[in-house]
Design a protein around this motif. Structure first.
Motif, PDB file in Angstrom:
ATOM      1  N   GLY A  59      -9.477  32.746  43.754  1.00 31.85           N
ATOM      2  CA  GLY A  59      -8.872  33.275  43.305  1.00 31.85           C
ATOM      3  C   GLY A  59      -7.271  32.639  44.104  1.00 31.85           C
TER       4      GLY A  59
ATOM      5  N   GLY B  30      -3.157  38.698  45.144  1.00 30.44           N
ATOM      6  CA  GLY B  30      -3.782  38.989  45.348  1.00 30.44           C
ATOM      7  C   GLY B  30      -4.736  38.224  46.637  1.00 30.44           C
TER       8      GLY B  30
ATOM      9  N   ASP C 222      -9.660  28.507  41.931  1.00 26.72           N
ATOM     10  CA  ASP C 222      -9.097  28.979  41.036  1.00 26.72           C
ATOM     11  C   ASP C 222      -9.669  28.782  39.643  1.00 26.72           C
ATOM     12  OD1 ASP C 222      -6.709  31.848  40.233  1.00 26.72           O
ATOM     13  OD2 ASP C 222      -7.839  30.865  38.938  1.00 26.72           O
ATOM     14  N   LYS C 223     -10.352  29.729  38.852  1.00 23.42           N
ATOM     15  CA  LYS C 223     -10.978  28.822  37.844  1.00 23.42           C
ATOM     16  C   LYS C 223      -9.957  28.651  36.668  1.00 23.42           C
ATOM     17  CE  LYS C 223     -11.915  33.196  35.213  1.00 23.42           C
ATOM     18  NZ  LYS C 223     -12.772  34.561  35.129  1.00 23.42           N
TER      19      LYS C 223
ATOM     20  N   GLY D 292       1.389  38.325  31.597  1.00 19.95           N
ATOM     21  CA  GLY D 292       1.912  39.547  32.081  1.00 19.95           C
ATOM     22  C   GLY D 292       3.622  39.571  31.792  1.00 19.95           C
ATOM     23  N   ASP D 293       3.335  40.721  32.412  1.00 13.47           N
ATOM     24  CA  ASP D 293       4.961  40.963  32.652  1.00 13.47           C
ATOM     25  C   ASP D 293       5.356  41.750  33.897  1.00 13.47           C
ATOM     26  OD1 ASP D 293       4.163  44.568  31.559  1.00 13.47           O
ATOM     27  OD2 ASP D 293       3.722  43.207  29.636  1.00 13.47           O
ATOM     28  N   SER D 294       5.658  42.878  33.232  1.00 16.25           N
ATOM     29  CA  SER D 294       6.597  43.647  34.286  1.00 16.25           C
ATOM     30  C   SER D 294       5.255  44.142  36.162  1.00 16.25           C
ATOM     31  CB  SER D 294       6.632  45.305  34.394  1.00 16.25           C
ATOM     32  OG  SER D 294       7.932  44.989  33.403  1.00 16.25           O
TER      33      SER D 294
ATOM     34  N   ARG E 142       6.123  39.365  36.566  1.00 17.88           N
ATOM     35  CA  ARG E 142       4.322  38.696  37.032  1.00 17.88           C
ATOM     36  C   ARG E 142       4.429  37.240  37.458  1.00 17.88           C
ATOM     37  NH1 ARG E 142      -1.298  36.841  35.995  1.00 17.88           N
ATOM     38  NH2 ARG E 142      -2.354  37.467  37.323  1.00 17.88           N
TER      39      ARG E 142
ATOM     40  N   CYS F 188     -11.601  25.433  39.567  1.00 19.10           N
ATOM     41  CA  CYS F 188     -12.236  25.648  39.776  1.00 19.10           C
ATOM     42  C   CYS F 188     -13.684  27.063  40.227  1.00 19.10           C
ATOM     43  CB  CYS F 188     -12.720  25.240  41.933  1.00 19.10           C
ATOM     44  SG  CYS F 188     -12.183  23.677  41.730  1.00 19.10           S
TER      45      CYS F 188
ATOM     46  N   VAL G 104     -15.984  29.677  40.120  1.00 14.45           N
ATOM     47  CA  VAL G 104     -17.371  30.207  41.137  1.00 14.45           C
ATOM     48  C   VAL G 104     -18.136  30.589  40.475  1.00 14.45           C
ATOM     49  CG1 VAL G 104     -18.586  31.651  43.119  1.00 14.45           C
ATOM     50  CG2 VAL G 104     -16.139  30.280  43.504  1.00 14.45           C
TER      51      VAL G 104
ATOM     52  N   ASP H 255     -11.140  37.881  43.289  1.00 11.63           N
ATOM     53  CA  ASP H 255     -11.417  37.711  42.032  1.00 11.63           C
ATOM     54  C   ASP H 255     -10.810  38.423  40.698  1.00 11.63           C
ATOM     55  OD1 ASP H 255     -13.539  38.660  42.766  1.00 11.63           O
ATOM     56  OD2 ASP H 255     -14.877  37.523  42.147  1.00 11.63           O
TER      57      ASP H 255
ATOM     58  N   TRP I 124      -6.557  40.956  29.536  1.00  6.11           N
ATOM     59  CA  TRP I 124      -5.316  40.908  29.761  1.00  6.11           C
ATOM     60  C   TRP I 124      -4.323  40.367  28.677  1.00  6.11           C
ATOM     61  CZ3 TRP I 124      -4.033  43.433  33.194  1.00  6.11           C
ATOM     62  CH2 TRP I 124      -4.409  43.412  34.466  1.00  6.11           C
TER      63      TRP I 124
ATOM     64  N   TRP J  28      -3.524  45.742  25.962  1.00  5.55           N
ATOM     65  CA  TRP J  28      -4.373  46.041  27.170  1.00  5.55           C
ATOM     66  C   TRP J  28      -5.145  47.823  27.967  1.00  5.55           C
ATOM     67  CZ3 TRP J  28      -1.579  44.671  32.365  1.00  5.55           C
ATOM     68  CH2 TRP J  28      -1.199  42.903  32.613  1.00  5.55           C
TER      69      TRP J  28
ATOM     70  N   ASP K 192      -8.133  43.419  43.178  1.00  6.14           N
ATOM     71  CA  ASP K 192      -8.167  44.449  42.324  1.00  6.14           C
ATOM     72  C   ASP K 192      -9.320  43.960  41.926  1.00  6.14           C
ATOM     73  OD1 ASP K 192      -5.654  44.406  41.760  1.00  6.14           O
ATOM     74  OD2 ASP K 192      -5.878  44.077  39.362  1.00  6.14           O
TER      75      ASP K 192
HETATM   76  C1  LIG Z   1      -3.060  37.687  33.572  1.00  5.95           C
HETATM   77  C2  LIG Z   1      -3.008  38.179  34.294  1.00  5.95           C
HETATM   78  C3  LIG Z   1      -1.979  39.685  34.406  1.00  5.95           C
HETATM   79  C4  LIG Z   1      -1.887  40.418  34.474  1.00  5.95           C
HETATM   80  N1  LIG Z   1       0.259  41.410  34.102  1.00  5.95           N
HETATM   81  C5  LIG Z   1      -0.166  42.653  34.885  1.00  5.95           C
HETATM   82  C6  LIG Z   1       1.092  43.226  34.775  1.00  5.95           C
HETATM   83  O1  LIG Z   1       2.051  42.670  33.782  1.00  5.95           O
HETATM   84  N2  LIG Z   1       1.637  44.048  35.294  1.00  5.95           N
HETATM   85  C7  LIG Z   1       0.516  44.299  36.144  1.00  5.95           C
HETATM   86  O2  LIG Z   1       1.020  45.139  36.885  1.00  5.95           O
HETATM   87  N3  LIG Z   1      -0.201  43.803  36.584  1.00  5.95           N
HETATM   88  C8  LIG Z   1      -0.603  42.993  35.971  1.00  5.95           C
HETATM   89  N4  LIG Z   1      -2.000  42.056  36.522  1.00  5.95           N
HETATM   90  C9  LIG Z   1      -2.719  42.273  37.417  1.00  5.95           C
HETATM   91  C10 LIG Z   1      -2.033  42.213  39.117  1.00  5.95           C
HETATM   92  O3  LIG Z   1      -1.740  40.890  38.951  1.00  5.95           O
HETATM   93  C11 LIG Z   1      -2.989  42.458  39.506  1.00  5.95           C
HETATM   94  O4  LIG Z   1      -2.940  44.234  40.050  1.00  5.95           O
HETATM   95  C12 LIG Z   1      -2.805  42.133  41.470  1.00  5.95           C
HETATM   96  O5  LIG Z   1      -1.212  41.285  41.441  1.00  5.95           O
HETATM   97  C13 LIG Z   1      -3.325  41.920  42.015  1.00  5.95           C
HETATM   98  O6  LIG Z   1      -4.454  41.143  41.817  1.00  5.95           O
HETATM   99  P1  LIG Z   1      -5.211  40.341  42.139  1.00  5.95           P
HETATM  100  O7  LIG Z   1      -4.654  38.463  43.161  1.00  5.95           O
HETATM  101  O8  LIG Z   1      -6.815  40.824  43.302  1.00  5.95           O
HETATM  102  O9  LIG Z   1      -6.166  40.169  40.762  1.00  5.95           O
HETATM  103  P2  LIG Z   1      -5.797  39.213  39.384  1.00  5.95           P
HETATM  104  O10 LIG Z   1      -4.418  39.448  39.399  1.00  5.95           O
HETATM  105  O11 LIG Z   1      -6.094  39.616  38.070  1.00  5.95           O
HETATM  106  O12 LIG Z   1      -6.254  37.002  40.007  1.00  5.95           O
HETATM  107  C14 LIG Z   1      -7.863  37.274  40.446  1.00  5.95           C
HETATM  108  C15 LIG Z   1      -7.514  34.866  39.934  1.00  5.95           C
HETATM  109  O13 LIG Z   1      -9.190  35.338  40.432  1.00  5.95           O
HETATM  110  C16 LIG Z   1      -9.134  33.884  39.890  1.00  5.95           C
HETATM  111  N5  LIG Z   1     -10.429  34.435  39.172  1.00  5.95           N
HETATM  112  C17 LIG Z   1     -11.555  34.953  39.004  1.00  5.95           C
HETATM  113  N6  LIG Z   1     -13.583  34.935  38.191  1.00  5.95           N
HETATM  114  C18 LIG Z   1     -13.315  34.285  39.284  1.00  5.95           C
HETATM  115  C19 LIG Z   1     -14.468  32.857  39.583  1.00  5.95           C
HETATM  116  N7  LIG Z   1     -15.638  33.109  39.793  1.00  5.95           N
HETATM  117  N8  LIG Z   1     -13.579  31.307  40.923  1.00  5.95           N
HETATM  118  C20 LIG Z   1     -12.496  31.421  41.498  1.00  5.95           C
HETATM  119  N9  LIG Z   1     -11.224  32.147  40.709  1.00  5.95           N
HETATM  120  C21 LIG Z   1     -11.734  33.203  39.785  1.00  5.95           C
HETATM  121  C22 LIG Z   1      -8.269  34.560  38.053  1.00  5.95           C
HETATM  122  O14 LIG Z   1      -8.922  33.319  37.289  1.00  5.95           O
HETATM  123  C23 LIG Z   1      -7.143  35.216  39.412  1.00  5.95           C
HETATM  124  O15 LIG Z   1      -6.803  34.512  38.991  1.00  5.95           O
HETATM  125  C24 LIG Z   1      -2.095  40.705  35.725  1.00  5.95           C
HETATM  126  C25 LIG Z   1      -3.357  39.840  36.263  1.00  5.95           C
HETATM  127  C26 LIG Z   1      -3.478  38.896  35.323  1.00  5.95           C
HETATM  128  C27 LIG Z   1      -5.012  38.307  36.035  1.00  5.95           C
END
Ligand SMILES: Cc1cc2nc3c(=O)[nH]c(=O)nc-3n(C[C@H](O)[C@H](O)[C@H](O)COP(=O)(O)OP(=O)(O)OC[C@H]3O[C@@H](n4cnc5c(N)ncnc54)[C@H](O)[C@@H]3O)c2cc1C
Length: 437
Positions: free
Chosen positions: A26, A30, A50-51, A59-61, A118, A140, A142, A171, A258, A291, A315
C-alpha cells in the motif's frame, strides 16, 4: 520547528548486519510514512507495492497534525513542501446551522493541523519515498499471504512471490491482510452517518454570484453544526479550489467506497434550511461523492499469529472518523513506532518488536479515534431542542485536538520499551499473547 538536512544526512545506521528487509503493501500516506520511517531508522525497504496502476488526485480535505510533522521532519522530509499547499487561513469558525452565527472561532491548527488536498499531500509523500531510492511498484495487487518463519511471503496477482523479514500491510480500510491477521473477515459496521463530499474549481459565474461567493474568495474553513448534521467548507489556493463535506444521518445502503457518486437532489434537501451564505453554493454544485462512514470494532491484534512478522499499519488497523482528523497523522505515529521497535531488537527478534508495537500503539489510537466520536456527538447534539436565542457555551463545540500534537510516538516507544519488552517476552514464554482488547 528547526531547519532540516537532506534526506540522506538524517538516516540512522542499521542496527543489524545485514539490515532487516521490509516489504510495504500500500503506497497511501500510511505506506509512504512506513517506508520513510523504516529507511530513516536504517532498515531496508525492498519495495512499496500498490495495486493501483496510477494514482489520481483523489479525495479532498485531509489534515496533518504536528504529531505527524515532528516525525516527518526528523525523518528528513521538507515540511515546507506540504505547508505551502495547505490552507493558509489562521482561523476557522464553528457556526450555527440555521443562520451561520459564529459559536466559536478557533485557530485552524486546532482542527486538523494543516489542512490540504489529500491528493497533493499524497504526491509529496510519494516523492519523499522515491527520493530516498525506495522502489514503488504500481499495479501490484497482493492476493495472498504466507505467514511463515523466518521469512513470510506474499503472492501478487501476477503470480510473483516476494518475501522479507517483515511485511507491513498498509492496505487501507478494506485490508486483505487484516483477514489473515484476525483469521476471519471483519465486515464494516455502519456508524449511522454518511458524508456527501464535493471538491471543485469554482467558475467565474459562481465567484461573481453574490448569493454564492461569501466563502469563495480566499482560504477559509467554516463549519456549520446542527442536529445530527454538520457541514464543513474548505477553500484552498486563495479561492481557486472549493470543498464542502456534509455529514448526515445515513439510513441507506451506500457501499463502503471512496468513489460512490452522491445524489445532489438529496444534498439540496438536506441543506434547505442551512445558513443562506453557504446554502446557495452547495446547491449550485453539480456532482458529489457519497461516503458511508463505517466502523470496524477495535482489533484484538495487529500482527499475524504464526510468524508475528506481518503487521498492520494505518487504516488497516486503526481507521478514524473524519471528525478525528487524525487518520494520516496516526499512521505516521505508528510508522515511527514500528521502525523504532525494529531497531531495538536483535535481527532474530522481529516478533518482539511487532508485538511491542501493537501494545504501544493500541491505547493511543483508541484515544484519537474516540476523540473524533466525541466531537461528532457534541456537534450533533448541542443544538437539539435549543431555541435560537439561547447562548451556547463555546467550550462545548470546540475542536479539542491540540493535546494530541504534543505527543512524540518514537520518544514514547523508547521511554516505555523496557516495560513493554518484558511483557512481550513473558507472553512468548507463557505461550499466550494477550489480545489488545
Ligand atoms: C482514494 C482515497 C481517498 C481518500 N480521501 C480522503 C479524504 O479526502 N480525507 C481524509 O481524511 N481521508 C481520505 N482518505 C483516507 C486517508 O487517506 C487515510 O485515512 C490515511 O491517509 C491513512 O491511509 P492508509 O495509507 O492507511 O490507507 P489508504 O490511504 O487507504 O491507502 C491504502 C493503499 O493500499 C492499496 N492497497 C489496498 N489493497 C491492496 C492490495 N491487496 N495490494 C496492493 N495494494 C493494496 C490501495 O490502493 C491504497 O493505495 C482517502 C483514502 C483513499 C484510498
Amino acid at each position: 520547528m528547526g531547519s532540516i538536512d537532506s534526506p540522506q544526512t538524517t538516516r540512522l545506521p542499521s542496527p543489524h548486519n545485514p539490515p532487516l528487509k521490509a516489504i510495504v503493501i500500500g503506497a497511501g500516506l500510511g505506506g509512504c510514512a512506513a517506508a520513510i520511517a523504516l529507511h530513516h531508522h536504517g532498515h531496508e525497504v525492498i519495495t512499496v507495492l500498490d495495486k493501483v496502476r496510477q494514482f489520481g488526485r483523489l479525495g479532498d480535505s485531509l489534515g496533518l497534525g504536528e504529531n505527524a510533522y515532528k516525525l516527518l521532519e526528523r525523518w528528513g522530509c521538507n515540511l515546507n513542501e506540504v505547508k505551502a499547499i495547505g490552507n493558509q487561513s489562521p482561523t476557522m469558525n464553528i457556526r450555527r446551522w440555521r443562520d451561520g452565527k459564529i459559536l466559536v472561532e478557533q485557530e485552524l491548527i486546532d482542527m486538523a493541523g494543516y489542512i490540504g488536498h489529500r491528493g497533493d499531500y499524497h504526491d509529496i509523500f510519494l516523492k519523499w519515498v522515491t527520493e530516498r531510492g525506495i522502489p514503488i511498484r504500481m499495479g501490484c495487487e497482493v492476493v495472498s499471504y504466507d505467514d511463515v518463519e523466518p521469512m513470510p511471503s506474499i503472492t501478487l496477482k501476477s503470480g510473483e512471490k516476494l518475501s522479507a523479514d517483515i511485511i507491513i500491510a498498509c492496505d487501507g480500510i478494506k485490508s486483505l491482510a487484516r483477514i489473515l491477521v484476525l483469521g476471519q473477515r471483519d465486515d464494516p459496521i455502519s456508524s449511522g452517518y454518511a458524508c456527501f463530499r464535493a471538491f471543485f474549481k469554482p467558475t467565474l459565474d459562481l465567484k461573481e454570484n453574490p448569493l454564492c461567493n461569501s466563502f469563495l474568495k480566499q482560504d477559509s474553513v467554516n463549519i456549520w453544526i446542527g442536529p445530527d448534521m454538520h457541514l464543513i467548507q474548505n477553500t484552498l489556493r486563495n479561492g481557486e479550489e472549493f470543498n464542502w463535506i456534509l455529514t448526515h444521518k445515513d439510513d441507506g445502503d451506500v457501499p463502503e467506497s471512496w468513489f460512490q457518486p452522491g445524489d445532489m437532489e438529496e444534498v439540496r434537501k438536506l441543506v434547505s434550511d442551512v445558513d443562506p451564505s453557504i446554502r446557495e453554493v452547495v446547491k449550485a454544485t453539480t456532482a458529489c461523492l457519497d461516503w458511508k462512514i463505517c466502523y470496524r470494532k477495535p482489533l484484538p491484534t495487529w500482527v499475524s499469529a504464526k510468524s508475528h512478522r506481518i503487521a498492520l499499519l494505518g487504516d488497516s488497523c486503526h481507521g478514524h472518523l473524519p471528525t478525528s482528523a487524525q487518520g494520516a497523522s496516526q499512521a505516521c505515529e505508528s510508522a515511527g513506532v514500528l521502525a523504532t521497535c525494529l531497531s531495538l531488537v536483535d535481527r532474530d527478534d522481529v516478533k518482539i518488536a511487532t508485538r511491542a508495537y501493537e501494545k504501544l500503539r493500541f491505547p493511543r489510537t483508541r484515544q484519537s479515534q474516540t476523540n473524533g466520536e466525541d466531537l461528532r456527538d457534541r456537534w450533533h447534539n448541542v443544538l437539539k431542542n435549543v431555541e435560537n436565542e439561547i447562548e451556547i457555551d463555546p467550550e462545548s463545540v470546540k475542536i479539542k485536538n491540540r493535546w494530541l500534537y504534543a505527543f512524540d510516538s518514537e520518544e514514547d516507544a523508547r521511554a516505555r520499551w523496557r516495560e513493554i519488552e518484558d511483557i512481550v517476552r513473558d507472553e512468548f514464554r507463557s505461550g499466550k499473547i494477550n489480545p489488545l482488547c
